[in-house]
Structure formats: structure tokens, C-alpha cells
Design a protein around this motif. Structure first.
Motif, PDB file in Angstrom:
ATOM      1  N   VAL A   1      27.361 -30.346 -27.061  1.00  0.00           N
ATOM      2  CA  VAL A   1      28.131 -30.632 -25.669  1.00  0.00           C
ATOM      3  C   VAL A   1      27.838 -29.659 -24.689  1.00  0.00           C
ATOM      4  O   VAL A   1      27.788 -29.600 -23.583  1.00  0.00           O
ATOM      5  CB  VAL A   1      29.504 -31.194 -25.664  1.00  0.00           C
ATOM      6  N   VAL A   2      27.442 -28.215 -25.229  1.00  0.00           N
ATOM      7  CA  VAL A   2      27.590 -27.075 -24.234  1.00  0.00           C
ATOM      8  C   VAL A   2      26.014 -26.565 -24.601  1.00  0.00           C
ATOM      9  O   VAL A   2      25.760 -26.042 -25.718  1.00  0.00           O
ATOM     10  CB  VAL A   2      28.501 -25.824 -24.443  1.00  0.00           C
ATOM     11  N   SER A   3      25.256 -26.418 -23.365  1.00  0.00           N
ATOM     12  CA  SER A   3      23.661 -26.216 -23.636  1.00  0.00           C
ATOM     13  C   SER A   3      23.378 -24.665 -24.176  1.00  0.00           C
ATOM     14  O   SER A   3      22.665 -24.322 -24.809  1.00  0.00           O
ATOM     15  CB  SER A   3      23.030 -26.502 -22.490  1.00  0.00           C
ATOM     16  N   ASN A   4      24.127 -23.711 -23.649  1.00  0.00           N
ATOM     17  CA  ASN A   4      23.987 -22.195 -23.869  1.00  0.00           C
ATOM     18  C   ASN A   4      24.557 -21.899 -24.869  1.00  0.00           C
ATOM     19  O   ASN A   4      24.920 -20.627 -24.891  1.00  0.00           O
ATOM     20  CB  ASN A   4      24.164 -21.726 -22.440  1.00  0.00           C
ATOM     21  N   THR A   5      24.685 -22.481 -26.181  1.00  0.00           N
ATOM     22  CA  THR A   5      25.396 -21.967 -27.204  1.00  0.00           C
ATOM     23  C   THR A   5      24.535 -22.220 -28.386  1.00  0.00           C
ATOM     24  O   THR A   5      23.528 -23.294 -28.332  1.00  0.00           O
ATOM     25  CB  THR A   5      26.718 -22.663 -27.553  1.00  0.00           C
ATOM     26  N   SER A   6      24.695 -21.732 -29.510  1.00  0.00           N
ATOM     27  CA  SER A   6      24.323 -21.910 -30.732  1.00  0.00           C
ATOM     28  C   SER A   6      24.669 -23.113 -31.458  1.00  0.00           C
ATOM     29  O   SER A   6      23.887 -23.789 -32.321  1.00  0.00           O
ATOM     30  CB  SER A   6      24.362 -20.628 -31.657  1.00  0.00           C
ATOM     31  N   GLY A   7      25.884 -23.479 -31.304  1.00  0.00           N
ATOM     32  CA  GLY A   7      26.467 -24.768 -31.406  1.00  0.00           C
ATOM     33  C   GLY A   7      27.813 -25.166 -30.863  1.00  0.00           C
ATOM     34  O   GLY A   7      28.426 -24.155 -30.434  1.00  0.00           O
ATOM     35  N   SER A   8      27.719 -26.210 -30.753  1.00  0.00           N
ATOM     36  CA  SER A   8      29.193 -26.833 -30.124  1.00  0.00           C
ATOM     37  C   SER A   8      29.930 -28.062 -30.347  1.00  0.00           C
ATOM     38  O   SER A   8      29.042 -28.832 -31.065  1.00  0.00           O
ATOM     39  CB  SER A   8      28.983 -26.431 -28.369  1.00  0.00           C
ATOM     40  N   ALA A   9      31.123 -28.295 -30.159  1.00  0.00           N
ATOM     41  CA  ALA A   9      31.813 -29.462 -30.449  1.00  0.00           C
ATOM     42  C   ALA A   9      32.844 -29.614 -29.549  1.00  0.00           C
ATOM     43  O   ALA A   9      33.603 -28.837 -29.197  1.00  0.00           O
ATOM     44  CB  ALA A   9      31.926 -29.611 -31.849  1.00  0.00           C
TER      45      ALA A   9
ATOM     46  N   HIS B   1      21.542  -4.932 -40.211  1.00  0.00           N
ATOM     47  CA  HIS B   1      21.337  -5.827 -39.162  1.00  0.00           C
ATOM     48  C   HIS B   1      22.103  -7.253 -39.573  1.00  0.00           C
ATOM     49  O   HIS B   1      21.766  -7.532 -40.947  1.00  0.00           O
ATOM     50  CB  HIS B   1      20.101  -6.336 -38.528  1.00  0.00           C
ATOM     51  N   CYS B   2      22.817  -7.920 -38.995  1.00  0.00           N
ATOM     52  CA  CYS B   2      23.480  -9.408 -39.291  1.00  0.00           C
ATOM     53  C   CYS B   2      23.722 -10.319 -38.228  1.00  0.00           C
ATOM     54  O   CYS B   2      23.763  -9.722 -37.270  1.00  0.00           O
ATOM     55  CB  CYS B   2      24.538  -9.280 -40.324  1.00  0.00           C
ATOM     56  N   TRP B   3      23.946 -11.296 -38.543  1.00  0.00           N
ATOM     57  CA  TRP B   3      24.414 -12.433 -37.457  1.00  0.00           C
ATOM     58  C   TRP B   3      25.958 -12.396 -37.399  1.00  0.00           C
ATOM     59  O   TRP B   3      26.436 -12.418 -38.354  1.00  0.00           O
ATOM     60  CB  TRP B   3      23.935 -13.963 -37.765  1.00  0.00           C
TER      61      TRP B   3
ATOM     62  N   PHE C   1      28.662 -27.170 -38.127  1.00  0.00           N
ATOM     63  CA  PHE C   1      27.579 -28.130 -38.751  1.00  0.00           C
ATOM     64  C   PHE C   1      26.457 -28.177 -37.387  1.00  0.00           C
ATOM     65  O   PHE C   1      25.479 -28.307 -37.849  1.00  0.00           O
ATOM     66  CB  PHE C   1      28.286 -29.499 -38.696  1.00  0.00           C
ATOM     67  N   ASN C   2      27.033 -28.211 -36.218  1.00  0.00           N
ATOM     68  CA  ASN C   2      25.801 -28.217 -35.264  1.00  0.00           C
ATOM     69  C   ASN C   2      24.881 -26.961 -34.719  1.00  0.00           C
ATOM     70  O   ASN C   2      24.062 -26.786 -34.107  1.00  0.00           O
ATOM     71  CB  ASN C   2      26.676 -28.647 -33.990  1.00  0.00           C
ATOM     72  N   THR C   3      25.579 -25.719 -35.316  1.00  0.00           N
ATOM     73  CA  THR C   3      24.899 -24.488 -35.160  1.00  0.00           C
ATOM     74  C   THR C   3      23.713 -24.337 -35.705  1.00  0.00           C
ATOM     75  O   THR C   3      23.372 -24.663 -36.932  1.00  0.00           O
ATOM     76  CB  THR C   3      25.983 -23.512 -35.626  1.00  0.00           C
ATOM     77  N   ARG C   4      22.783 -23.611 -34.904  1.00  0.00           N
ATOM     78  CA  ARG C   4      21.283 -23.590 -35.382  1.00  0.00           C
ATOM     79  C   ARG C   4      20.997 -22.005 -34.815  1.00  0.00           C
ATOM     80  O   ARG C   4      21.160 -21.653 -34.060  1.00  0.00           O
ATOM     81  CB  ARG C   4      20.398 -24.159 -34.776  1.00  0.00           C
ATOM     82  N   ILE C   5      20.703 -21.122 -36.143  1.00  0.00           N
ATOM     83  CA  ILE C   5      20.311 -19.697 -36.021  1.00  0.00           C
ATOM     84  C   ILE C   5      18.873 -19.566 -36.043  1.00  0.00           C
ATOM     85  O   ILE C   5      18.515 -19.957 -37.054  1.00  0.00           O
ATOM     86  CB  ILE C   5      21.330 -18.896 -37.009  1.00  0.00           C
ATOM     87  N   PRO C   6      18.362 -18.865 -35.163  1.00  0.00           N
ATOM     88  CA  PRO C   6      16.768 -18.477 -35.223  1.00  0.00           C
ATOM     89  C   PRO C   6      16.650 -17.882 -36.429  1.00  0.00           C
ATOM     90  O   PRO C   6      17.256 -16.733 -37.078  1.00  0.00           O
ATOM     91  CB  PRO C   6      16.726 -17.717 -33.981  1.00  0.00           C
ATOM     92  N   LYS C   7      15.576 -18.140 -36.995  1.00  0.00           N
ATOM     93  CA  LYS C   7      15.138 -17.530 -38.168  1.00  0.00           C
ATOM     94  C   LYS C   7      14.467 -16.207 -37.867  1.00  0.00           C
ATOM     95  O   LYS C   7      13.858 -15.976 -36.742  1.00  0.00           O
ATOM     96  CB  LYS C   7      14.168 -18.311 -38.755  1.00  0.00           C
ATOM     97  N   VAL C   8      14.693 -15.190 -38.659  1.00  0.00           N
ATOM     98  CA  VAL C   8      14.172 -13.731 -38.317  1.00  0.00           C
ATOM     99  C   VAL C   8      13.409 -13.299 -39.398  1.00  0.00           C
ATOM    100  O   VAL C   8      13.684 -13.388 -40.807  1.00  0.00           O
ATOM    101  CB  VAL C   8      15.578 -12.823 -38.336  1.00  0.00           C
TER     102      VAL C   8
ATOM    103  N   CYS D   1      14.906 -22.733 -37.749  1.00  0.00           N
ATOM    104  CA  CYS D   1      16.269 -22.214 -37.672  1.00  0.00           C
ATOM    105  C   CYS D   1      16.890 -22.226 -38.870  1.00  0.00           C
ATOM    106  O   CYS D   1      16.546 -23.101 -39.719  1.00  0.00           O
ATOM    107  CB  CYS D   1      17.202 -22.750 -36.312  1.00  0.00           C
ATOM    108  N   ILE D   2      18.105 -21.537 -39.168  1.00  0.00           N
ATOM    109  CA  ILE D   2      18.930 -21.731 -40.302  1.00  0.00           C
ATOM    110  C   ILE D   2      20.225 -22.751 -39.838  1.00  0.00           C
ATOM    111  O   ILE D   2      20.638 -22.573 -38.891  1.00  0.00           O
ATOM    112  CB  ILE D   2      19.391 -20.454 -40.736  1.00  0.00           C
ATOM    113  N   ARG D   3      20.357 -23.568 -40.717  1.00  0.00           N
ATOM    114  CA  ARG D   3      21.401 -24.449 -40.641  1.00  0.00           C
ATOM    115  C   ARG D   3      22.522 -23.936 -41.523  1.00  0.00           C
ATOM    116  O   ARG D   3      22.126 -23.778 -42.686  1.00  0.00           O
ATOM    117  CB  ARG D   3      21.162 -25.664 -40.980  1.00  0.00           C
ATOM    118  N   LEU D   4      23.986 -23.852 -41.222  1.00  0.00           N
ATOM    119  CA  LEU D   4      24.852 -23.577 -42.174  1.00  0.00           C
ATOM    120  C   LEU D   4      25.461 -24.640 -42.913  1.00  0.00           C
ATOM    121  O   LEU D   4      25.401 -25.931 -42.683  1.00  0.00           O
ATOM    122  CB  LEU D   4      26.153 -22.971 -41.350  1.00  0.00           C
ATOM    123  N   ASN D   5      25.775 -24.319 -44.255  1.00  0.00           N
ATOM    124  CA  ASN D   5      26.260 -25.463 -45.125  1.00  0.00           C
ATOM    125  C   ASN D   5      27.775 -25.700 -44.886  1.00  0.00           C
ATOM    126  O   ASN D   5      28.756 -24.471 -44.988  1.00  0.00           O
ATOM    127  CB  ASN D   5      26.124 -24.896 -46.656  1.00  0.00           C
TER     128      ASN D   5
END
Length: 290
Positions: free
Chosen positions: A41-49, A130-132, A160-167, A188-192
Motif C-alpha cells: 500500500v506504500v510505494s516507497n517501501t520494501s514491503g507494506s501492509a 555488511h547485512c540488510w 510477507f510483502n517485503t522484497r529485498i534486492p539481490k546482492v 529479489c529475496i523473499r522472506l519466509n
């Protein structure tokens, strides 16, 4: 926390109804109110709800940023929680809202301190360097009772909606390491989130306890038990809130109810998230201002 003022007659009416397994809004003691869940629902985030549970309205945004791993866990990323209680209630303005926000954030830290809740090792890019870091921002838009449950559901949906770029970590001949981010937005990486707990709050009213209490029911309860439950029904943490006391027998009964209700809550939430995921780009987006 926001509260309402009830007369003794109103309190008596609510308490007597709960003893007969009939609440003011027609629900049984173990029933949740109708919930609305929307992700992305929020465009400038990695994930939102956004989650609406009765009159309670919660917005969660997650931002993934690169950071340095903690010294005690050099091969893991980590989560940071911030809670803003800027609802319309006068009681949540100033210090009252800050204290509630801190209390909710501390509760979330405790819930997610369970080792298997999120695979933090998958957030590590380069051990010790380095880490996320996932910054989880929770905004309380409206308080209509049972905010802990609604926030935990919103956090799980946002993860669940979060998408993290692959590095990729590139190393030249001199041993200097460089970080290269993928240009592909779908790479991208999806979280379990299967092991991410949800909070079930059980409020003691009279001789019985209820889940998903409204503000009016919270005013009739002197003690509540917050239980974080996984999708398999495992209890990961507990916290007692309120001025009243709970006897051991009541606590065991509340734990059993929490496990049973928690499993059903996870199943219903996962079903909604999967259905929304399958719609893809064809689903109509309402957005948090809609």
C-alpha cells in the motif's frame, strides 16, 4: 492506551453477557471481528501492509537498508521497530503516545527475539561487514481496541510483502570488496514468514476470557495475557498486562485458547495473503489513503 468511560450498569451488562458467551456485538468469546488486510500500500517501501480490525486501523511499512552486523551476531541481519501512536485519541498525544509506542516496540522485539521467527542469516551479505537491516515502522491510525493483535498481523503481512534486492559481493585483485545491487526489480529475496508469530490477546472479564476485545470490553477487564503463537500453535512468549491478577488455572486456560485461536488466525491470514499474491498486478489497489 485509549479507553472509554462506562457506567456501572454498562459494565455489568458487558460482564454478564461474556459469562453467557454472548458479547455486545454478537460474537462468541473466541471470535475475532471482521478484519481487512491489504499489502503493498506504500510505494516507497520494501514491503507494506494495512490492517483494519474493527475500528482499529494499522499501517506498517518496512524499509531494507544496508548496515553493519551486530558484534554478537556477525553473520546475521536484524530488525528495528519504531511505533508511532498518532491516532485521534487525546490520550495518545505527547507522553501517553510515546510510552505506548515504546511498550509496543519492546513487545515486538521480544516476540521476534525467538530464534526461528525470521531467518536473519538470509539477511547477511558479507559476515562482519555488511547485512540488510529491516526498519519496521508501525503507524497507529485509529485505536478501537486490541491493537497488539492487529499490529502483529500487519507486521507479518508486511514481511510477507517485503522484497529485498539481490546482492553480489565482488572482490578485485587487491582484495577490496564491492557490493553490486541487481538492476532487475524482480530479482529479489523473499522472506519466509511461516514461523513469524502472531499475538493473541486474551482479556479476563469476570470468570471468562475473550479474544479481540473492543475498547468497551477492555474497560471491563483488569488483566490481559498477550501470547505470541506460531502457525503450528507453539507459544514463543507471554506477557501479562493490566493492574489485576491472574490465577494459574486461568493462565493455563488462556494459553490453551491462545494456541487454538492463534492457529486459526495464521491459517486465515495466510489464505488472504496467498489470494492477494495470486492476483498479481490485476488486483485493484486501494492504498492507505483510499
Amino acid at each position: 492506551m485509549a479507553s472509554v468511560v462506562l457506567s456501572e450498569a454498562e459494565k455489568l451488562y458487558i460482564v454478564h453477557g461474556v459469562q453467557e458467551d454472548l458479547r455486545v456485538d454478537g460474537r462468541g468469546c473466541e471470535d475475532y471481528r471482521c478484519a481487512e488486510v491489504e499489502t503493498d500500500v506504500v510505494s516507497n517501501t520494501s514491503g507494506s501492509a494495512r490492517v483494519k480490525l474493527g475500528e482499529t486501523d494499522i499501517l506498517v511499512g518496512i524499509k531494507a537498508e544496508m548496515g553493519t552486523p551486530k558484534l554478537e551476531k556477525p553473520d546475521e541481519g536484524y530488525l528495528e521497530f519504531f511505533v508511532d501512536c498518532s491516532s485521534n485519541s487525546p490520550e495518545l498525544e505527547g507522553r501517553g503516545g510515546e510510552e505506548l509506542g515504546t511498550d509496543i516496540a519492546n513487545t515486538l522485539y521480544r516476540v521476534f527475539s525467538c530464534e526461528n521467527s525470521v531467518d536473519l542469516k538470509s539477511l547477511c551479505i558479507n559476515p562482519k561487514e555488511h547485512c540488510w537491516v529491516l526498519y519496521v515502522d508501525v503507524l497507529l491510525l485509529e485505536c478501537g481496541g486490541n491493537i497488539f493483535d492487529a499490529i502483529s498481523v500487519a507486521v507479518k503481512a508486511a514481511l510477507f510483502n517485503t522484497r529485498i534486492p539481490k546482492v553480489r559481493v565482488l572482490e578485485d585483485e587487491e582484495g577490496t570488496k564491492e557490493i553490486e545491487l541487481s538492476d532487475d526489480p524482480y530479482d529479489c529475496i523473499r522472506l519466509n514468514v511461516n514461523e513469524v508469530p502472531c499475538i493473541v490477546t486474551l482479556s479476563k472479564i469476570g470468570y471468562r476470557h475473550v479474544v479481540d476485545a473492543t475498547l468497551q470490553e477492555e474497560a471491563c477487564s483488569l488483566a490481559s495475557l498477550l501470547i505470541s503463537v506460531t502457525s503450528k500453535g507453539a507459544i514463543t512468549s507471554m506477557k501479562k498486562v493490566g493492574k489485576g491478577s491472574l490465577d494459574p488455572e486461568s493462565i493455563f486456560e488462556m494459553m490453551e485458547t491462545g494456541q487454538r485461536v492463534g492457529k486459526s488466525l495464521h491459517i486465515a491470514l495466510q489464505k488472504i495473503l496467498d489470494e492477494e499474491e495470486n492476483l498479481g498486478t490485476s488486483r485493484a489497489k486501494v492504498g492507505f489513503l483510499g
